[in-house]
Motif scaffolding. Structure first.
Motif, short mmCIF file in Angstrom:
data_model
loop_
_atom_site.label_atom_id
_atom_site.label_comp_id
_atom_site.label_asym_id
_atom_site.label_seq_id
_atom_site.Cartn_x
_atom_site.Cartn_y
_atom_site.Cartn_z
N PRO A 94 6.35 16.75 23.39
CA PRO A 94 7.42 18.15 23.37
C PRO A 94 7.44 18.47 24.32
N LEU A 95 7.34 18.97 25.63
CA LEU A 95 7.41 18.92 26.90
C LEU A 95 8.65 18.11 27.29
N LEU A 96 8.58 17.09 27.62
CA LEU A 96 9.46 15.97 27.91
C LEU A 96 10.75 16.30 27.37
N LEU A 97 10.46 16.58 26.23
CA LEU A 97 12.23 16.59 25.71
C LEU A 97 13.10 17.90 25.48
N GLU A 98 11.84 19.33 25.94
CA GLU A 98 12.05 20.43 26.17
C GLU A 98 13.59 19.92 27.93
N GLY A 99 11.84 19.68 28.75
CA GLY A 99 12.39 19.32 30.42
C GLY A 99 13.49 18.96 30.37
N GLN A 100 13.61 17.81 29.34
CA GLN A 100 14.99 16.76 29.45
C GLN A 100 16.66 17.86 28.95
N LYS A 101 16.44 18.28 28.09
CA LYS A 101 17.15 19.34 27.50
C LYS A 101 17.09 20.48 29.11
N ASN A 102 16.38 21.14 29.65
CA ASN A 102 16.72 21.97 30.01
C ASN A 102 17.57 20.90 31.67
N ARG A 103 16.80 19.81 32.04
CA ARG A 103 17.45 19.69 33.06
C ARG A 103 19.30 19.38 33.01
N SER A 104 19.29 18.52 31.68
CA SER A 104 20.92 18.03 31.48
C SER A 104 21.54 19.00 31.15
N SER A 105 21.38 20.31 30.95
CA SER A 105 21.54 21.31 30.20
C SER A 105 22.69 21.78 31.69
N PHE A 163 6.31 2.81 14.04
CA PHE A 163 6.20 3.72 15.32
C PHE A 163 6.83 4.02 16.26
N ARG A 164 7.00 2.86 17.09
CA ARG A 164 7.43 3.20 18.24
C ARG A 164 8.68 2.88 17.84
N TYR A 165 9.19 2.16 17.17
CA TYR A 165 11.07 2.12 17.15
C TYR A 165 11.13 3.62 17.25
N GLN A 166 11.18 4.23 15.65
CA GLN A 166 11.04 5.85 15.41
C GLN A 166 11.11 6.62 16.72
N SER A 167 9.95 6.40 17.53
CA SER A 167 9.71 7.52 18.78
C SER A 167 10.56 7.63 19.17
N ASN A 168 11.00 7.18 20.05
CA ASN A 168 12.30 6.72 21.07
C ASN A 168 13.41 7.24 20.45
N ALA A 169 13.70 6.79 19.04
CA ALA A 169 14.71 7.12 18.29
C ALA A 169 14.75 8.40 18.06
N ASN A 170 13.79 9.22 17.46
CA ASN A 170 13.62 10.78 17.17
C ASN A 170 14.26 11.61 18.37
N PHE A 171 13.70 10.69 20.11
CA PHE A 171 13.64 11.28 21.18
C PHE A 171 15.33 11.49 21.74
N ALA A 172 15.40 9.98 21.94
CA ALA A 172 16.87 9.97 21.93
C ALA A 172 17.64 10.88 21.14
N LEU A 173 17.96 11.08 19.23
CA LEU A 173 18.30 11.65 18.52
C LEU A 173 18.60 13.14 19.06
N SER A 174 17.67 13.61 19.04
CA SER A 174 17.65 14.96 19.12
C SER A 174 18.09 15.45 20.83
N LEU A 175 17.56 14.75 21.57
CA LEU A 175 18.47 16.04 22.75
C LEU A 175 19.73 15.52 22.92
N LYS A 176 20.74 14.20 22.28
CA LYS A 176 21.98 13.59 21.65
C LYS A 176 22.49 14.55 20.91
#
Length: 430
Positions: A94-105, A163-176
């Motif tokens: 979850p910290l990686l996703l939040e970090g990406q949201k901050n940097r991308s924004s 599980f792996r297919y869904q893990s990177n999919a969830n990350f990408a879709l949440s960020l997008k």
């Protein structure tokens, strides 16, 4: 400008550094490159590009960060033995996703950018992952048992792949989704690794993972994209999302990254034109030399090639003649030879090469998205050693043949046929 380019990708950051003006604590995924000495390289380049009507996509790494790995070793990807895998961060952090949201924004708020391009959306190419504490816990909570640690023909392994297919999919879709709500109109693209020669290791399903990006973008190089396999990747990308924008990233040199053996202009034109007939665009990667200089003559060569493509662009916008639909089986890729994905890829690539050498127009069909209406667009559907077909796929192919189509397998038929269907197959193989 000399290259006649409409847009460019500029590296906003690499695995360890970034090239713009931001406080480290604002981003937590890197640090400013020490050689910049106060300059904001991304601002300089993006503003200059805007003056000349060149749009800019900022390049950033999706999940690899040396600084983040040092600060949060608990979120680094781990192999089946529990050993850390470099600076690759788990998609379930979850910290990686939040970090990406901050940097991308920060990038989209402060710079003249058309959008962002996220590299490294894949799992490691040659190592099993991820077995960090988070993934081990999430997997066991979902399936009730521990993650398998080697390929096997079992339901447990299928759960592991899913599980792996869904893990990177969830990350990408949440960020997008986050960026789309805050920055409407900006392009959000992820590097795609669902095409050949990549296998299950990268955790990309060819069709579903292509849909994350506003434009499906995939790397390819001269050894595979031009003389050897004309338009292979462009054909693949256009098939996963028919009618959508796709982009092939090729190199100005023959050997890929780290090589400076220059390609002829005619060879580059072959790449450009064979991609354009598939409805795609081409990004040409050109690297600075080891002494940090650029090669002006190379930009003139790119400019010559791009210039001719722009001149002839009105001739590309026509529907392709549909002669052969080459059926790509994701399940065969994942299960046929789990230790060697190339065992199936060789068959698919060989069929594509043979058909194009025979001057047949080839489009890719996919088990994820195939339906009767799509198959019926082609007089021939070619199954290149599609060894793993579900009951529903078998029934779909029966219906296709019954309606007048021809299923042409390479090697043994991958499904049982009636005498009428078998007669059509044998006829198509003659």
């Amino acid at each position: 400008m000399r290259a006649n380019a409409d847009s460019c990708h500029i590296w906003a950051e690499a695995i360890s550094d970034y090239y713009y003006d931001a406080k480290d604590q604002q981003l937590q995924l890197g640090h400013k490159h020490k050689s910049l000495r106060g300059r904001d390289l991304i601002r300089e380049l993006s503003e200059e590009a805007k003056k000349n009507d060149i749009s800019v996509l900022a390049y950033t790494s999706a999940h690899s960060s040396l600084d983040f790995a040092r600060s949060h070793p608990e979120f680094v990807m781990r192999d089946e033995k529990g050993e850390a895998i470099g600076s690759e961060i788990c998609f379930n952090s979850p910290l990686l996703l939040e970090g990406q949201k901050n940097r991308s924004s920060y990038l989209l708020s402060n710079y003249e950018l058309a959008g962002l391009f996220f590299d490294m959306m894949n799992y490691p190419f040659d190592q099993l992952a991820c077995y960090c504490d988070t993934c081990n816990r999430l997997f066991k909570e979902k399936y009730g048992f521990a993650q398998p640690t080697k390929p096997e023909k079992s339901e447990a392994w299928e759960n592991f792949l899913n599980f792996r297919y869904q893990s990177n999919a969830n990350f990408a879709l949440s960020l997008k989704q986050y960026l789309r709500e805050r920055f409407p109109g900006k392009l959000i693209c992820f590097n795609y690794h669902g095409q050949m020669p990549f296998g299950w290791q990268t955790a990309f399903r060819p069709v579903s993972h292509a849909s994350f990006s506003d434009a499906t973008m995939a790397e390819d190089f001269a050894t595979r994209f031009s003389q050897g396999y004309p338009s292979l990747t462009a054909a693949f990308l256009s098939g996963v999302r028919p009618g959508a924008v796709c982009q092939v990233m090729t190199d100005m040199t023959l050997g890929g990254y780290g090589d400076f053996t220059q390609r002829p202009v005619a060879d580059l034109k072959w790449d450009l034109f064979t991609a354009k007939i598939r409805g795609g665009n081409v990004m040409v990667i050109e690297k600075i030399l080891h002494d940090y200089s650029v090669r002006p003559a190379v930009y003139d060569m790119i400019g010559e090639a791009f210039g001719e493509v722009k001149e002839k662009e009105p001739y590309f916008d026509h529907p392709a003649l549909k002669e052969v639909g080459l059926y790509y089986s994701n399940r065969t890729r994942d299960w046929y030879d789990q230790y060697n994905s190339d065992a199936y890829e060789r068959c698919a690539i060989g069929a594509y090469r043979a058909l194009t050498d025979m001057h047949r127009q080839v489009e890719f069909l996919f088990d994820e998205s195939a339906n009767l209406a799509r198959l019926q667009q082609f007089p021939v559907v070619f199954l290149a050693n599609a060894a793993v077909l579900t009951d529903s796929e078998t029934e779909l192919l029966r219906q296709y043949v019954a309606s007048g189509g021809i299923c042409s397998p390479l090697g043994k038929p991958a499904f049982t046929t009636t005498s009428a269907v078998r007669e059509k197959i044998l006829l198509s193989r003659m």
